[in-house]
Design a protein around this motif. Structure first.
Motif, PDB file in Angstrom:
ATOM      1  N   ILE A 155       0.848  -1.185   0.000  1.00  0.00           N
ATOM      2  CA  ILE A 155       0.000   0.000   0.000  1.00  0.00           C
ATOM      3  C   ILE A 155       0.889   1.241   0.000  1.00  0.00           C
ATOM      4  O   ILE A 155       1.950   1.242   0.606  1.00  0.00           O
ATOM      5  CB  ILE A 155      -0.975   0.010   1.201  1.00  0.00           C
TER       6      ILE A 155
ATOM      7  N   ASN B 202      -4.689   7.748   2.229  1.00  0.00           N
ATOM      8  CA  ASN B 202      -6.130   7.645   2.404  1.00  0.00           C
ATOM      9  C   ASN B 202      -6.426   7.989   3.867  1.00  0.00           C
ATOM     10  O   ASN B 202      -6.196   7.184   4.755  1.00  0.00           O
ATOM     11  CB  ASN B 202      -6.617   6.237   2.071  1.00  0.00           C
TER      12      ASN B 202
ATOM     13  N   LEU C  49      -8.096   1.279  -1.049  1.00  0.00           N
ATOM     14  CA  LEU C  49      -7.833   0.164  -0.144  1.00  0.00           C
ATOM     15  C   LEU C  49      -7.225  -0.975  -0.953  1.00  0.00           C
ATOM     16  O   LEU C  49      -7.574  -1.147  -2.122  1.00  0.00           O
ATOM     17  CB  LEU C  49      -9.117  -0.341   0.519  1.00  0.00           C
TER      18      LEU C  49
ATOM     19  N   SER D 298      -5.197   0.276   4.242  1.00  0.00           N
ATOM     20  CA  SER D 298      -4.872   1.580   3.659  1.00  0.00           C
ATOM     21  C   SER D 298      -3.828   2.252   4.536  1.00  0.00           C
ATOM     22  O   SER D 298      -3.634   1.869   5.689  1.00  0.00           O
ATOM     23  CB  SER D 298      -6.120   2.468   3.555  1.00  0.00           C
TER      24      SER D 298
END
Length: 126
Positions: free
Chosen positions: A18, A22, A31, A110
């Motif tokens: 990731i 976010n 996500l 996230s």
């Protein structure tokens, strides 16, 4: 109802990287899928979050997706670290989770800041 204990039959190690910021806690925004429940369910025993570089104070968020909604499950606080040859990058292990993902459910993640993390789930499928 089973009268005998059952154990996972197939080991599972699944992961995603990731890096898109976010700041939402409501399950919207970018996500990544970390693990998906198999036909008879999947048990997640340990989750590892490890940075690939410098981090600033922030959060990695874990969500459970039921096929319709993402629900915030856990937050992993991230500390500021500038890794070097003598200083390790940020890492956190969430042991003994015993999260059971039913068929089709997903564990998602996230990052609050635009920093890169590998999120690794270990467990087994029934």
């Amino acid at each position: 109802m089973s009268t005998a204990p059952i154990f996972t039959a197939t080991p599972v190690i699944s992961s995603a990287q990731i890096s898109t910021a976010n700041t939402n806690r409501d399950g919207t925004g970018t996500l990544a899928d970390i693990a998906t429940g198999a036909t008879n369910g999947t048990r997640i025993d340990r989750i590892t979050v490890i940075a690939t570089g410098t981090t600033s104070a922030g959060m990695v968020r874990l969500y459970i997706y039921d096929g319709t909604n993402n629900r915030l499950w856990k937050e992993v606080p991230i500390t500021a670290i500038a890794p070097t040859a003598a200083i390790s990058a940020f890492a956190s292990v969430l042991p003994a989770q015993a999260l059971i993902l039913p068929n089709g459910y997903k564990l998602r993640a996230s990052t609050h800041n635009a920093e890169t993390f590998n999120v690794i789930a270990e467990g087994g499928s029934y």
